[in-house]
Design a protein around this motif. Structure first.
Motif, PDB file in Angstrom:
ATOM      1  N   LYS A 178      29.998  49.843  33.221  1.00  0.00           N
ATOM      2  CA  LYS A 178      30.644  48.589  33.939  1.00  0.00           C
ATOM      3  C   LYS A 178      30.588  47.464  33.244  1.00  0.00           C
ATOM      4  O   LYS A 178      29.632  47.094  32.641  1.00  0.00           O
ATOM      5  CB  LYS A 178      30.018  48.438  35.251  1.00  0.00           C
ATOM      6  CG  LYS A 178      30.224  49.872  36.255  1.00  0.00           C
ATOM      7  CD  LYS A 178      31.597  49.928  36.909  1.00  0.00           C
ATOM      8  CE  LYS A 178      31.899  50.949  37.635  1.00  0.00           C
ATOM      9  NZ  LYS A 178      31.120  50.772  39.083  1.00  0.00           N
ATOM     10  N   VAL A 220      31.240  43.498  34.062  1.00  0.00           N
ATOM     11  CA  VAL A 220      31.632  42.438  35.035  1.00  0.00           C
ATOM     12  C   VAL A 220      31.249  40.986  34.548  1.00  0.00           C
ATOM     13  O   VAL A 220      30.600  40.813  33.506  1.00  0.00           O
ATOM     14  CB  VAL A 220      30.812  42.628  36.241  1.00  0.00           C
ATOM     15  CG1 VAL A 220      31.192  43.876  36.874  1.00  0.00           C
ATOM     16  CG2 VAL A 220      29.338  42.504  36.163  1.00  0.00           C
ATOM     17  N   ASP A 272      35.708  44.921  35.265  1.00  0.00           N
ATOM     18  CA  ASP A 272      35.751  45.856  36.479  1.00  0.00           C
ATOM     19  C   ASP A 272      35.559  44.908  37.598  1.00  0.00           C
ATOM     20  O   ASP A 272      35.974  45.262  38.659  1.00  0.00           O
ATOM     21  CB  ASP A 272      34.603  46.910  36.419  1.00  0.00           C
ATOM     22  CG  ASP A 272      34.589  47.945  35.531  1.00  0.00           C
ATOM     23  OD1 ASP A 272      35.536  48.701  35.684  1.00  0.00           O
ATOM     24  OD2 ASP A 272      33.786  47.853  34.529  1.00  0.00           O
ATOM     25  N   ALA A 273      35.099  43.586  37.475  1.00  0.00           N
ATOM     26  CA  ALA A 273      35.051  42.560  38.581  1.00  0.00           C
ATOM     27  C   ALA A 273      34.867  41.330  38.020  1.00  0.00           C
ATOM     28  O   ALA A 273      33.922  41.141  37.008  1.00  0.00           O
ATOM     29  CB  ALA A 273      34.217  42.971  39.545  1.00  0.00           C
ATOM     30  N   PHE A 329      33.112  38.056  39.105  1.00  0.00           N
ATOM     31  CA  PHE A 329      32.544  37.580  40.230  1.00  0.00           C
ATOM     32  C   PHE A 329      32.732  35.794  40.559  1.00  0.00           C
ATOM     33  O   PHE A 329      32.669  35.224  39.361  1.00  0.00           O
ATOM     34  CB  PHE A 329      30.797  37.563  39.827  1.00  0.00           C
ATOM     35  CG  PHE A 329      30.463  38.963  39.975  1.00  0.00           C
ATOM     36  CD1 PHE A 329      31.296  40.140  40.476  1.00  0.00           C
ATOM     37  CD2 PHE A 329      29.004  39.466  39.540  1.00  0.00           C
ATOM     38  CE1 PHE A 329      30.900  41.453  40.379  1.00  0.00           C
ATOM     39  CE2 PHE A 329      28.870  40.669  39.428  1.00  0.00           C
ATOM     40  CZ  PHE A 329      29.503  41.778  40.063  1.00  0.00           C
ATOM     41  N   ARG A 385      42.293  37.028  41.593  1.00  0.00           N
ATOM     42  CA  ARG A 385      43.175  38.366  42.239  1.00  0.00           C
ATOM     43  C   ARG A 385      44.503  38.385  42.020  1.00  0.00           C
ATOM     44  O   ARG A 385      45.256  39.340  41.656  1.00  0.00           O
ATOM     45  CB  ARG A 385      42.789  38.387  43.648  1.00  0.00           C
ATOM     46  CG  ARG A 385      41.527  38.898  44.180  1.00  0.00           C
ATOM     47  CD  ARG A 385      41.344  39.382  45.565  1.00  0.00           C
ATOM     48  NE  ARG A 385      41.264  38.160  46.397  1.00  0.00           N
ATOM     49  CZ  ARG A 385      40.209  37.579  46.775  1.00  0.00           C
ATOM     50  NH1 ARG A 385      38.916  38.043  46.097  1.00  0.00           N
ATOM     51  NH2 ARG A 385      40.003  36.578  47.625  1.00  0.00           N
ATOM     52  N   CYS A 418      42.963  40.619  38.843  1.00  0.00           N
ATOM     53  CA  CYS A 418      41.723  40.831  38.727  1.00  0.00           C
ATOM     54  C   CYS A 418      41.018  41.748  39.940  1.00  0.00           C
ATOM     55  O   CYS A 418      41.291  41.260  40.890  1.00  0.00           O
ATOM     56  CB  CYS A 418      40.934  39.754  37.930  1.00  0.00           C
ATOM     57  SG  CYS A 418      41.323  39.091  36.469  1.00  0.00           S
ATOM     58  N   ARG A 419      40.044  42.379  39.784  1.00  0.00           N
ATOM     59  CA  ARG A 419      39.357  42.756  40.885  1.00  0.00           C
ATOM     60  C   ARG A 419      38.209  41.664  41.165  1.00  0.00           C
ATOM     61  O   ARG A 419      37.793  41.142  40.021  1.00  0.00           O
ATOM     62  CB  ARG A 419      38.508  44.230  40.731  1.00  0.00           C
ATOM     63  CG  ARG A 419      39.820  45.191  40.764  1.00  0.00           C
ATOM     64  CD  ARG A 419      39.094  46.722  40.126  1.00  0.00           C
ATOM     65  NE  ARG A 419      38.765  46.470  38.571  1.00  0.00           N
ATOM     66  CZ  ARG A 419      39.532  46.687  37.842  1.00  0.00           C
ATOM     67  NH1 ARG A 419      40.891  46.935  38.143  1.00  0.00           N
ATOM     68  NH2 ARG A 419      39.262  46.481  36.395  1.00  0.00           N
ATOM     69  N   THR A 420      37.858  41.392  42.148  1.00  0.00           N
ATOM     70  CA  THR A 420      36.794  40.108  42.327  1.00  0.00           C
ATOM     71  C   THR A 420      35.770  40.488  43.360  1.00  0.00           C
ATOM     72  O   THR A 420      35.777  41.408  44.211  1.00  0.00           O
ATOM     73  CB  THR A 420      37.555  38.827  42.814  1.00  0.00           C
ATOM     74  OG1 THR A 420      38.063  39.165  44.107  1.00  0.00           O
ATOM     75  CG2 THR A 420      38.700  38.584  41.768  1.00  0.00           C
ATOM     76  N   ALA A 421      34.705  39.940  43.257  1.00  0.00           N
ATOM     77  CA  ALA A 421      33.572  40.044  44.310  1.00  0.00           C
ATOM     78  C   ALA A 421      32.829  38.769  44.520  1.00  0.00           C
ATOM     79  O   ALA A 421      32.768  37.954  43.614  1.00  0.00           O
ATOM     80  CB  ALA A 421      32.663  40.910  43.787  1.00  0.00           C
ATOM     81  N   ARG A 448      27.108  45.076  43.982  1.00  0.00           N
ATOM     82  CA  ARG A 448      28.403  44.535  43.553  1.00  0.00           C
ATOM     83  C   ARG A 448      28.760  45.395  42.415  1.00  0.00           C
ATOM     84  O   ARG A 448      30.252  45.740  42.362  1.00  0.00           O
ATOM     85  CB  ARG A 448      28.371  43.094  43.280  1.00  0.00           C
ATOM     86  CG  ARG A 448      28.320  42.243  44.356  1.00  0.00           C
ATOM     87  CD  ARG A 448      29.181  42.033  45.355  1.00  0.00           C
ATOM     88  NE  ARG A 448      29.045  40.727  46.060  1.00  0.00           N
ATOM     89  CZ  ARG A 448      28.338  40.815  47.299  1.00  0.00           C
ATOM     90  NH1 ARG A 448      27.551  42.015  47.767  1.00  0.00           N
ATOM     91  NH2 ARG A 448      27.983  39.910  48.018  1.00  0.00           N
ATOM     92  N   ALA A 499      32.091  48.217  42.082  1.00  0.00           N
ATOM     93  CA  ALA A 499      33.244  47.502  40.898  1.00  0.00           C
ATOM     94  C   ALA A 499      34.120  48.830  40.339  1.00  0.00           C
ATOM     95  O   ALA A 499      33.704  49.740  40.255  1.00  0.00           O
ATOM     96  CB  ALA A 499      32.621  46.683  39.961  1.00  0.00           C
TER      97      ALA A 499
END
Length: 362
Positions: free
Chosen positions: A119, A121, A137-138, A140, A151, A155-158, A358, A362
């Motif tokens: 992963k 991030v 993968d995310a 942050f 987003r 992008c993938r977000t957290a 998180r 992800a």
């Protein structure tokens, strides 16, 4: 989890680091001195600060640090910093790559990561033009509106937060002779902040007010003897600010200064939108000062009138700070309550637990 955390340095902080850690030192010693100075520690994960064997940390843009590692591991001295970072990740057999400097190491770098990395991030709390972070993968961050920006970029977000540095408990238990402190940048990106600073600077006639400003190169040029011959008036700091301005401070020097201050003035940069909760908020409350910041959407634990104070305009900031100083016993209670709550909500152990969760998602 074998964790690799990469960060980066402000050019103005690098001057301090080079004084603390001469070039003659090896990789481990320079990194140890950096971590002990605590620059950026609110972002550093618990295993890194604890020195766990499964966690590796570096500043990928620190030429001295990275070339020290390269020499010690038989890599040619002139190798690009990107190649050195990739070699470190492979040597460590990292499973998770957590990058605090993703614009320098964007998607093109992520695609080169060795196969051991499961992963990747990153943290990014500001919009960044055309930067491509979609291979992570995310992404942050702690500002919802900026996570929306990423987003929309694909992008993938957290949501993820900084955490109070455990060594902050050492600071802010004695006298607080500084009445108002501001520490931060001053450039064309800070027009709203500049108006607030100019108004609050008026208090310097009766109170101890200190501004530690990391001025832009354009501002420094405008205020130089040569710059004063050029039409650069709009880039010069107002006289009221310039009179009390001091050089920027970082890391433990910053903690110490906050710990000796009653009030820390904060203001978001112009691109922040409605979201609030920059690093200065956590640093100020973590070291026990009363945070006075601009109104907006703050994270849990930061509540106006209960754990901090907020202002709506430059004039409002001046009035609120004046009242806080006049009624300091009450203001000190708010600051103490803020320190207690923030330290509980944003602890390093909780940050690490949330990070693990998180990454798993992800």
């Amino acid at each position: 989890m074998r964790l690799f955390q990469n960060s980066g340095l402000y050019p103005s902080y690098l001057v301090r680091l080079n004084m603390l850690a001469p070039k003659t030192l090896g990789f481990e010693e320079r990194r140890r001195i950096f971590l002990e100075d605590r620059f950026g520690a609110l972002h550093f994960l618990q295993p890194v600060l604890n020195g766990d064997a499964d966690a590796f940390f570096t500043n990928g843009d620190d030429h001295i640090l990275q070339r020290q590692w390269a020499r010690e591991y038989g890599i040619r001295a002139e190798a690009p910093l990107e190649d050195i970072l990739l070699a470190q990740i492979e040597h460590h057999r990292s499973e998770v790559f957590y990058n605090l400097d993703p614009v320098r190491y964007p998607s093109a770098f992520v695609r080169k990561l060795p196969g051991c990395v499961r992963k990747a991030v990153c943290w990014r709390a500001v919009p960044s033009g055309q930067a491509d972070l979609t291979a992570y993968d995310a992404v942050f961050g702690n500002f919802p509106s900026i996570l929306d920006f990423w987003r929309r970029k694909g992008c993938r977000t957290a949501v993820f937060f900084p955490a109070i540095d455990p060594v902050m408990v050492e600071y802010g238990h004695g006298e607080r002779p500084i009445d108002v402190l501001f520490v931060g940048g001053y450039s064309r990106h800070h027009s709203i902040r500049a108006k607030v600073l100019e108004q609050v600077a008026k208090l310097a006639d009766t109170w101890q007010v200190i501004y530690c400003l990391d001025a832009s190169r354009l501002t420094l040029l405008a205020e130089s003897p040569l710059g004063r011959l050029l039409p650069m008036q709009k880039h010069r700091r107002p006289a009221a600010i310039a009179k009390i301005a001091k050089p920027p401070v970082f890391a433990r020097q910053l903690y110490d200064l906050i710990g000796r201050s009653k009030i820390v003035l904060n203001g978001a940069i112009d691109i922040a939108g409605p979201d609030r909760g920059n690093m200065r908020c956590f640093e100020s409350m973590g070291c026990g000062a009363l945070l006075v910041s601009d109104a907006g959407n703050y994270p849990d634990g930061m509540r106006a009138g209960e754990t901090m104070e907020t202002y709506d305009s430059a004039d409002d900031a001046l009035e609120i700070i004046s009242e806080c100083l006049r009624s300091w016993p009450r203001s000190a209670e708010i600051a103490a309550r803020g320190r207690s709550q923030i330290s509980e909500i944003y602890s390093k152990s909780l940050q690490w637990s949330q990070f693990v969760g998180r990454v798993a998602q992800a």
